[in-house]
Motif scaffolding. Structure first.
Motif, PDB file in Angstrom:
ATOM      1  N   THR A 256       9.547 -60.908  -6.283  1.00 45.03           N
ATOM      2  CA  THR A 256       8.646 -60.087  -7.090  1.00 45.03           C
ATOM      3  C   THR A 256       7.917 -61.007  -8.068  1.00 45.03           C
ATOM      4  OG1 THR A 256      10.300 -59.769  -8.844  1.00 45.03           O
ATOM      5  CG2 THR A 256      10.303 -58.182  -7.004  1.00 45.03           C
ATOM      6  N   PRO A 257       6.884 -60.510  -8.736  1.00 45.12           N
ATOM      7  CA  PRO A 257       6.260 -61.335  -9.770  1.00 45.12           C
ATOM      8  C   PRO A 257       7.269 -61.841 -10.805  1.00 45.12           C
ATOM      9  CG  PRO A 257       4.852 -59.481  -9.262  1.00 45.12           C
ATOM     10  CD  PRO A 257       6.131 -59.262  -8.504  1.00 45.12           C
ATOM     11  N   GLN A 258       8.217 -61.004 -11.148  1.00 45.48           N
ATOM     12  CA  GLN A 258       9.236 -61.415 -12.125  1.00 45.48           C
ATOM     13  C   GLN A 258      10.096 -62.562 -11.596  1.00 45.48           C
ATOM     14  OE1 GLN A 258       8.432 -58.303 -11.363  1.00 45.48           O
ATOM     15  NE2 GLN A 258       7.792 -57.398 -13.325  1.00 45.48           N
ATOM     16  N   SER A 259      10.449 -62.518 -10.309  1.00 42.75           N
ATOM     17  CA  SER A 259      11.266 -63.613  -9.769  1.00 42.75           C
ATOM     18  C   SER A 259      10.453 -64.893  -9.627  1.00 42.75           C
ATOM     19  CB  SER A 259      11.890 -63.205  -8.426  1.00 42.75           C
ATOM     20  OG  SER A 259      10.928 -63.126  -7.388  1.00 42.75           O
ATOM     21  N   LEU A 260       9.135 -64.766  -9.383  1.00 43.90           N
ATOM     22  CA  LEU A 260       8.299 -65.960  -9.377  1.00 43.90           C
ATOM     23  C   LEU A 260       8.304 -66.608 -10.759  1.00 43.90           C
ATOM     24  CD1 LEU A 260       5.123 -64.885  -7.330  1.00 43.90           C
ATOM     25  CD2 LEU A 260       7.336 -65.705  -6.498  1.00 43.90           C
ATOM     26  N   HIS A 261       8.225 -65.778 -11.786  1.00 45.60           N
ATOM     27  CA  HIS A 261       8.281 -66.288 -13.153  1.00 45.60           C
ATOM     28  C   HIS A 261       9.602 -67.013 -13.406  1.00 45.60           C
ATOM     29  CE1 HIS A 261       9.020 -65.968 -17.556  1.00 45.60           C
ATOM     30  NE2 HIS A 261       7.739 -66.270 -17.620  1.00 45.60           N
ATOM     31  N   GLU A 262      10.690 -66.463 -12.903  1.00 46.18           N
ATOM     32  CA  GLU A 262      12.005 -67.090 -13.091  1.00 46.18           C
ATOM     33  C   GLU A 262      12.078 -68.440 -12.384  1.00 46.18           C
ATOM     34  OE1 GLU A 262      14.844 -64.260 -11.724  1.00 46.18           O
ATOM     35  OE2 GLU A 262      14.323 -62.769 -13.252  1.00 46.18           O
ATOM     36  N   ILE A 263      11.503 -68.533 -11.183  1.00 48.20           N
ATOM     37  CA  ILE A 263      11.496 -69.799 -10.447  1.00 48.20           C
ATOM     38  C   ILE A 263      10.759 -70.865 -11.246  1.00 48.20           C
ATOM     39  CG2 ILE A 263      10.558 -70.970  -8.409  1.00 48.20           C
ATOM     40  CD1 ILE A 263      11.083 -68.323  -6.866  1.00 48.20           C
ATOM     41  N   LEU A 264       9.593 -70.505 -11.771  1.00 50.17           N
ATOM     42  CA  LEU A 264       8.796 -71.467 -12.527  1.00 50.17           C
ATOM     43  C   LEU A 264       9.478 -71.847 -13.843  1.00 50.17           C
ATOM     44  CD1 LEU A 264       5.246 -69.981 -11.878  1.00 50.17           C
ATOM     45  CD2 LEU A 264       6.165 -72.122 -10.963  1.00 50.17           C
ATOM     46  N   ALA A 265      10.042 -70.862 -14.526  1.00 52.98           N
ATOM     47  CA  ALA A 265      10.721 -71.147 -15.793  1.00 52.98           C
ATOM     48  C   ALA A 265      11.905 -72.082 -15.573  1.00 52.98           C
ATOM     49  CB  ALA A 265      11.177 -69.844 -16.446  1.00 52.98           C
ATOM     50  N   THR A 266      12.628 -71.878 -14.473  1.00 56.81           N
ATOM     51  CA  THR A 266      13.767 -72.749 -14.163  1.00 56.81           C
ATOM     52  C   THR A 266      13.297 -74.139 -13.768  1.00 56.81           C
ATOM     53  OG1 THR A 266      15.095 -70.860 -13.439  1.00 56.81           O
ATOM     54  CG2 THR A 266      15.776 -73.038 -12.662  1.00 56.81           C
ATOM     55  N   ARG A 267      12.265 -74.201 -12.928  1.00 54.90           N
ATOM     56  CA  ARG A 267      11.776 -75.495 -12.443  1.00 54.90           C
ATOM     57  C   ARG A 267      11.262 -76.372 -13.581  1.00 54.90           C
ATOM     58  NH1 ARG A 267      10.342 -79.725 -11.892  1.00 54.90           N
ATOM     59  NH2 ARG A 267       9.422 -80.841 -10.117  1.00 54.90           N
ATOM     60  N   PHE A 268      10.602 -75.782 -14.566  1.00 54.74           N
ATOM     61  CA  PHE A 268       9.990 -76.585 -15.618  1.00 54.74           C
ATOM     62  C   PHE A 268      10.797 -76.587 -16.922  1.00 54.74           C
ATOM     63  CE2 PHE A 268       6.167 -75.551 -12.981  1.00 54.74           C
ATOM     64  CZ  PHE A 268       5.922 -76.861 -12.570  1.00 54.74           C
ATOM     65  N   ALA A 269      11.990 -76.020 -16.901  1.00 53.33           N
ATOM     66  CA  ALA A 269      12.840 -76.061 -18.089  1.00 53.33           C
ATOM     67  C   ALA A 269      13.134 -77.519 -18.446  1.00 53.33           C
ATOM     68  CB  ALA A 269      14.143 -75.313 -17.822  1.00 53.33           C
ATOM     69  N   GLY A 270      12.887 -77.875 -19.676  1.00 49.57           N
ATOM     70  CA  GLY A 270      13.137 -79.245 -20.098  1.00 49.57           C
ATOM     71  C   GLY A 270      11.985 -80.196 -19.877  1.00 49.57           C
ATOM     72  N   GLU A 271      10.951 -79.758 -19.135  1.00 49.35           N
ATOM     73  CA  GLU A 271       9.779 -80.624 -18.961  1.00 49.35           C
ATOM     74  C   GLU A 271       9.026 -80.713 -20.292  1.00 49.35           C
ATOM     75  OE1 GLU A 271       8.655 -82.562 -16.748  1.00 49.35           O
ATOM     76  OE2 GLU A 271       9.843 -82.070 -14.969  1.00 49.35           O
ATOM     77  N   PRO A 272       8.647 -81.940 -20.707  1.00 49.89           N
ATOM     78  CA  PRO A 272       8.019 -82.060 -22.024  1.00 49.89           C
ATOM     79  C   PRO A 272       6.601 -81.517 -22.105  1.00 49.89           C
ATOM     80  CG  PRO A 272       8.061 -84.190 -20.896  1.00 49.89           C
ATOM     81  CD  PRO A 272       8.880 -83.239 -20.069  1.00 49.89           C
ATOM     82  N   PHE A 273       5.916 -81.425 -20.959  1.00 50.60           N
ATOM     83  CA  PHE A 273       4.497 -81.064 -21.015  1.00 50.60           C
ATOM     84  C   PHE A 273       4.149 -79.753 -20.314  1.00 50.60           C
ATOM     85  CE2 PHE A 273       4.446 -85.833 -21.098  1.00 50.60           C
ATOM     86  CZ  PHE A 273       4.142 -85.941 -22.446  1.00 50.60           C
ATOM     87  N   VAL A 274       5.013 -79.223 -19.486  1.00 52.22           N
ATOM     88  CA  VAL A 274       4.716 -77.992 -18.747  1.00 52.22           C
ATOM     89  C   VAL A 274       5.554 -76.864 -19.333  1.00 52.22           C
ATOM     90  CG1 VAL A 274       4.607 -76.870 -16.507  1.00 52.22           C
ATOM     91  CG2 VAL A 274       4.227 -79.335 -16.675  1.00 52.22           C
TER      92      VAL A 274
END
Length: 347
Positions: A256-274
């Protein structure tokens, strides 16, 4: 080698060259040792960009005048199709970050198709690492030559590649609607970029056949593990800098759109610029202006089973010179955020 890394900037009189100079002046590990601008050779950076008055910088020279024996790394900000002949003649010890499109495509046939001429440095092209830093950090760290991605493609790939890798969206249902500030067209004089031609209007260009399409196809296909041909239309917006990509996607399976958001939030967690914003938050170019940051957000489309993903960057920084410095930091083993810590200047 001196205590600092001596860097040359080729094409310093363009917008991306000036951004490199501006940011590298605050880099503790770098000394700007050479600046080239063939048409402005013999003048100073302050002559080309008055904001550099009072700053101690080398005079602009031609590329032929550079003493390569004292150079450790090169940023190449030359026009497309002019870089290959220059870089293939450099000593192999010099690390290179190329901001042109000359080494972004891994397939020489694709390069010839999109740019209208055979590639002049095919052997060098084979060793180039395509450098969206967040997706290629390990390979960038080992590279001698990094092909710095385009601004449109950085802005479009950052929010989509993690979703393709997670097999969360349909690769055949990707539509990228992207908009750029006028500096994305470079500093050379063009009638279509005059103030009266751009102001109070907004238009698409390269419709159906823009060169960045090849770059997007390679990146998306690599992430999906199969050929992907996205729809992509760029637009010119009457602002100096900034870029917004609105990407229309079709989630697959139980996503769902919400799970896409979760994927992106997890993938970029800790990234300094994204930075992934809270679900449904509209990102704005003004909030990343002058920074190496990208802001991403996800929305549910009113059509069931569809999602909208947005990303904003500064086309001259994360879309060009900032990401180039980020890549050099990784290549040299320095902290990745060095000289790139600034937040946006607003308003």
């Amino acid at each position: 080698m001196s205590a600092k890394t001596d860097v040359a900037i080729l094409g310093a009189s363009g917008y991306t060259g000036a951004e490199l100079v501006r940011m590298l002046l605050g880099h503790p590990n770098v000394r700007i040792a050479a600046l080239t601008a063939d048409r402005k050779a013999g003048t100073t950076m302050a002559d080309a960009f008055p904001q550099f008055y009072g700053v101690d910088l080398p005079r602009l020279v031609t590329i032929a005048e550079v003493d390569w024996s004292g150079i450790d790394a090169v940023f190449c900000a030359l026009p497309h199709a002019t870089t290959q002949a220059v870089l293939k003649g450099l000593p192999e010890r010099i690390k290179i970050v190329d901001l042109s499109a000359d080494f972004r495509l891994s397939d020489p046939a694709a390069y010839e198709y999109w740019y209208g001429a055979p590639h002049q440095a095919v052997e060098l092209q084979k060793e180039a690492v395509y450098g969206i830093t967040e997706f290629a950090r390990d390979r960038v760290a080992k590279a001698r030559l990094v092909a710095n991605p385009g601004c449109y493609t950085t802005c479009s790939q950052l929010p989509v590649i993690p979703l393709l890798e997670a097999k969360a969206v349909d690769p055949d249902e990707i539509v990228v609607d992207a908009k750029s500030g006028v500096t994305g067209a470079g500093r050379s004089l063009k009638e279509s970029n005059l103030f009266t031609e751009v102001s109070e209007g907004f238009h698409a260009y390269g419709v159906g056949h823009h060169r960045h399409m090849a770059e997007l196809e390679e990146g998306f296909s690599r992430a999906a593990g199969r050929p992907v041909i996205p729809s992509f239309t760029p637009h010119l917006v009457p602002m100096n800098r900034g870029m917004l990509a609105t990407v229309y996607l079709k989630p697959v399976g139980d996503h769902t759109p919400q799970s896409l958001h979760e994927i992106l939030a997890t993938r970029f967690a800790g990234e300094p610029f994204v930075h992934v914003l809270p679900f449904g938050t509209v990102p704005q170019t003004r909030h990343v202006r002058g920074t190496n940051r990208a802001h991403i957000s996800v929305f549910a489309d009113r059509r069931p089973g569809r999602a909208i993903v947005m990303c904003v960057i500064d086309n001259l920084v994360k879309g060009a010179s900032g990401q180039a410095i980020q890549n050099l930091n990784v290549m040299m083993g320095w902290p990745e955020t060095t000289a790139l810590e600034a937040v946006g200047f607003f308003p």
